[in-house]
Design an enzyme around this catalytic site. Sequence first.
Site, PDB file in Angstrom:
ATOM      1  N   CYS A 118       0.301  -1.500  -0.201  1.00 38.49           N
ATOM      2  CA  CYS A 118      -0.256  -0.039  -0.059  1.00 38.49           C
ATOM      3  C   CYS A 118       0.776   1.525   0.493  1.00 38.49           C
ATOM      4  O   CYS A 118       2.165   0.768  -0.142  1.00 38.49           O
ATOM      5  CB  CYS A 118      -0.672  -0.242   0.878  1.00 38.49           C
ATOM      6  SG  CYS A 118      -0.133   0.711   2.515  1.00 38.49           S
ATOM      7  N   ASP A 174      18.607  23.595 -29.856  1.00 37.62           N
ATOM      8  CA  ASP A 174      17.808  24.485 -28.965  1.00 37.62           C
ATOM      9  C   ASP A 174      17.788  24.349 -27.511  1.00 37.62           C
ATOM     10  O   ASP A 174      17.007  25.157 -26.842  1.00 37.62           O
ATOM     11  CB  ASP A 174      16.110  24.199 -29.995  1.00 37.62           C
ATOM     12  CG  ASP A 174      16.233  24.705 -30.977  1.00 37.62           C
ATOM     13  OD1 ASP A 174      16.551  25.909 -31.772  1.00 37.62           O
ATOM     14  OD2 ASP A 174      15.231  24.291 -31.819  1.00 37.62           O
ATOM     15  N   ASP A 222      10.273  26.494 -33.555  1.00 36.25           N
ATOM     16  CA  ASP A 222      11.537  26.691 -33.374  1.00 36.25           C
ATOM     17  C   ASP A 222      11.397  26.473 -35.137  1.00 36.25           C
ATOM     18  O   ASP A 222      10.054  26.024 -35.573  1.00 36.25           O
ATOM     19  CB  ASP A 222      12.936  26.049 -33.228  1.00 36.25           C
ATOM     20  CG  ASP A 222      14.225  26.769 -34.224  1.00 36.25           C
ATOM     21  OD1 ASP A 222      14.118  27.440 -34.423  1.00 36.25           O
ATOM     22  OD2 ASP A 222      14.425  25.704 -35.084  1.00 36.25           O
ATOM     23  N   CYS A 225      48.356 -12.884  -5.931  1.00 37.23           N
ATOM     24  CA  CYS A 225      47.916 -13.000  -4.235  1.00 37.23           C
ATOM     25  C   CYS A 225      46.966 -11.801  -3.809  1.00 37.23           C
ATOM     26  O   CYS A 225      46.436 -11.908  -4.454  1.00 37.23           O
ATOM     27  CB  CYS A 225      49.826 -12.060  -4.239  1.00 37.23           C
ATOM     28  SG  CYS A 225      49.743 -10.238  -5.072  1.00 37.23           S
ATOM     29  N   CYS A 231       3.794   1.808   2.548  1.00 38.45           N
ATOM     30  CA  CYS A 231       4.388   0.637   2.129  1.00 38.45           C
ATOM     31  C   CYS A 231       5.657   2.122   1.250  1.00 38.45           C
ATOM     32  O   CYS A 231       6.801   2.295   1.771  1.00 38.45           O
ATOM     33  CB  CYS A 231       4.769  -0.622   1.413  1.00 38.45           C
ATOM     34  SG  CYS A 231       3.638  -1.145   2.116  1.00 38.45           S
ATOM     35  N   CYS A 255      45.787  -8.895  -5.411  1.00 41.30           N
ATOM     36  CA  CYS A 255      45.765  -8.427  -6.551  1.00 41.30           C
ATOM     37  C   CYS A 255      44.498  -8.892  -5.912  1.00 41.30           C
ATOM     38  O   CYS A 255      43.476  -8.344  -7.132  1.00 41.30           O
ATOM     39  CB  CYS A 255      46.393 -10.238  -7.683  1.00 41.30           C
ATOM     40  SG  CYS A 255      47.679 -10.232  -7.107  1.00 41.30           S
ATOM     41  N   ASP A 289      14.305  20.830 -32.460  1.00 41.25           N
ATOM     42  CA  ASP A 289      15.103  20.192 -32.668  1.00 41.25           C
ATOM     43  C   ASP A 289      15.754  19.266 -31.982  1.00 41.25           C
ATOM     44  O   ASP A 289      16.566  18.611 -31.874  1.00 41.25           O
ATOM     45  CB  ASP A 289      15.635  20.294 -34.387  1.00 41.25           C
ATOM     46  CG  ASP A 289      17.290  21.542 -33.511  1.00 41.25           C
ATOM     47  OD1 ASP A 289      16.687  21.579 -32.235  1.00 41.25           O
ATOM     48  OD2 ASP A 289      17.799  21.571 -34.623  1.00 41.25           O
TER      49      ASP A 289
END
Length: 844
Positions: free
Chosen positions: A14, A710, A507, A81, A17, A84, A706
């Site tokens: 709900c 713009d 435009d 090792c 929650c 690493c 576009d």
Amino acid sequence: MDRRVQFPVRGMTCASCAAHIEEALAKCPGVRSAHVNLATGRATVELGPEGGVADLVRAVQETGYEVPTETVILPIGGMTCASCAAHVERALSKVPGVVTASVNLATEKATVTFVPGLADLAEFKHAVAKAGYEVLEVPTEAPVAQEDEAERKMRKSRFRMGVAWAFTIPIILWMSTEMFFGVMWPSHLGFNLGMILLALPVLFWVGRRTYQSGITAVVHGYANMDTLIALGTGVSLLTGPASFLFPVANYAGVAAMIMAFHLTGRYVEERARGRASQAIRKLLELGAKTARVIRDGHEVEIPIEAVQVGDVMVVRPGEKIPTDGVVIEGESTVDESMATGESMPVGKRPGDAVIGATVNQEGLLKVQATRVGKDTFLAQVIKLVEEAQGSKVPIQEFADRVTGVFVPVVVSIALLTLLAWLLFPGAMTALVRVGSFLPWVNPDLGVVTLAIVSMVAVLVIACPCALGLATPTALMVASGLGAEHGILIREGSAIQTLRDVRVVIFDKTGTITKGKPEVTDIVPVDGVDEKALLKIAAAAERGSEHPLGRAVVERAEAEGLATAEPGEFQALRGRGVMATVDGKRVLVGSRRLAEEHGLDPALLGGTLRRLEEEAKTAILVAVDGRVAGAIAVADTLKEDSVAAIQELHRMGIRTAMITGDNRRTAEAIARRVGIDHVLAEVLPEGKVAEVRKLQERFALVAFVGDGINDAPALKQANVGIAIGTGTDIAIEASDVTLVRGELSGVVEAIRLSRATFRKIRTNLFWAFFYNVAMIPLAAVGWMHPVLAEAAMATSSVTVVVNANALRRARVWGKEGERDGGEGSDPATRRPRPNTKARLTGVQA
């Protein structure tokens, strides 16, 4: 740098929650904002660089909910090792989306737990490689078809509902003997025990999840709707054993009925929500699963995940184009309806861009992949729809505040109801007698029984879910519908703002016009040859990227004129170009550019006026400080420009056009289209100022451009609408993106926003009205608990079903409603503006 993270959350039932999870996420380090959408079951978090996904997942889990994760085991090569291993572990842990990473040096394997969708195998490989190691070949099994999440939820809900009614129907039949004939068969003890025993499986087997959710909420310091159901059914069940000891009616059977109705409501709600969220599933299903690529001169079929940028794909007729790319060989038509909503196939030839998941129809195509994985158009669309569904509409804020305190308030009202019955039994019984005309109201029950019945009815009739689902479901359906028709909505707030826009600014180039200008007239001054004028102008424009400059170059090429390479080229933004051609200083551009360099265009005065009145753009050409002539370029209108502008006027919206053209040309185009306000001779950097002026005068404005050059104006407008075609559009630049390069999309977007907002408003009204009206009726004993639960379940389902009804709204094409989606509400209609008006005081 801040980033947006989205991930699914399981276990929400709900709106309370969702509100509690939001609160927990907001406390995590680096979280700028957090929104949890109950309808989609997803959380959207704006996360700063100091925040991590692991913290978010932990916060959700500590709140009592679940973030689905996956674990992958990666064989690592190159480790020698422990340092690493530690280095690889750190590298993997830093990948966004990783919850935990551990590396075992002995087995040379890394175990990574991550949130699907936020991280993938490719990113793990990249992180390991960057650390100086490598991920060896990961063993793969044959892919197993996974059940859709919505289908899984629906199947489980259906099972729970079926089992609940399998036990509840016998309860109803058994109770009817007592209700209609006053007979407790086979005996008083047997009847009461039977009610309890039949109720137990309904409550603690199929209803277990409701109790778990309700109790979990209480343990974490808050309450949700499941808490209300658990309290209501729990109290009802306790009346069963209590009836053996005290003069209280046995409502154990009623507890089972309440739970059965609750689980039925959950099932219907899951079905409706699954339908509302099908847009994402449809989009995911569109993608191709495999691709045929040319490797080492041979055609091989590989999984789509293995396609790399630069691969050449072979696409036969009837097949899906696997991923975004460019045609390098072959000609065909392609069905792009999945991206644009336009059913007419589009012709493709070498050099044309194609969109992944669109369908090749006729010829064989060879396509070079340009985008793969998350970068494809389809992946961007899916991400955009998910983001829109995860965002919030401003009107939702009030509903969120209400749901945050809703359940505690309802529990308080239920306790006050119980106290009122126990302290003022006479007055409360009198209220019940007033409602005794209702067949389910029995004032002859004992005061304690009536008190319990009223309290339980209050608990189970209150419905925060209807409030929590009112807005997200409508937004979910709208964003999915928009995507199906080529309208991509980035933010839910754009839905609300777009419906109230008073002015739409367009435009000119590429928006009202096709953006493919052509040379129409070449007018040299006396003594200058026409071809020579075109040749020298084209040479100067060779370095230009402007559409007008390209038009001049293309005309010269079409006439077979060989043009020299320009030297000292300089593009003068919004005005033209300067260059040296064959040792001559050449100037090509607007009247303003000529005047800035002390040139007098009077030699062409009458001709320039005529061309501009014909809606053509006149480009002046000057050589070595003298005007040599003019070249007229015209950009044809898009087929639907006039109809779209007329429809906007009919919807009560003013229109404006912004352009760098001179005023005479701009007004000629505006007259042809029917534009209200003309903003002419505006340089690119001046567009933001013009948008701001219109906002000061008209308040809410939308800007349609576009999406590339713009971008500042799109951001300044209250709603930025980017218009383009296919892969060329800049999705990130706008609030709304129209995949089809047609102005009718603007009309449809506004209609969609109005229809969606009407649904949101209706949903919120009924959700509030339901709770305000029903809770008092329950408190005074006029609502039987079973009817109360049925009404509660119906209210949630009604909200979701009403949102789904948006699919039938007449939004698209000529089927749009006469009032643009506002229905018959006269208050929302606006008078048509004076289309002859011209803007005063807002000039370039």
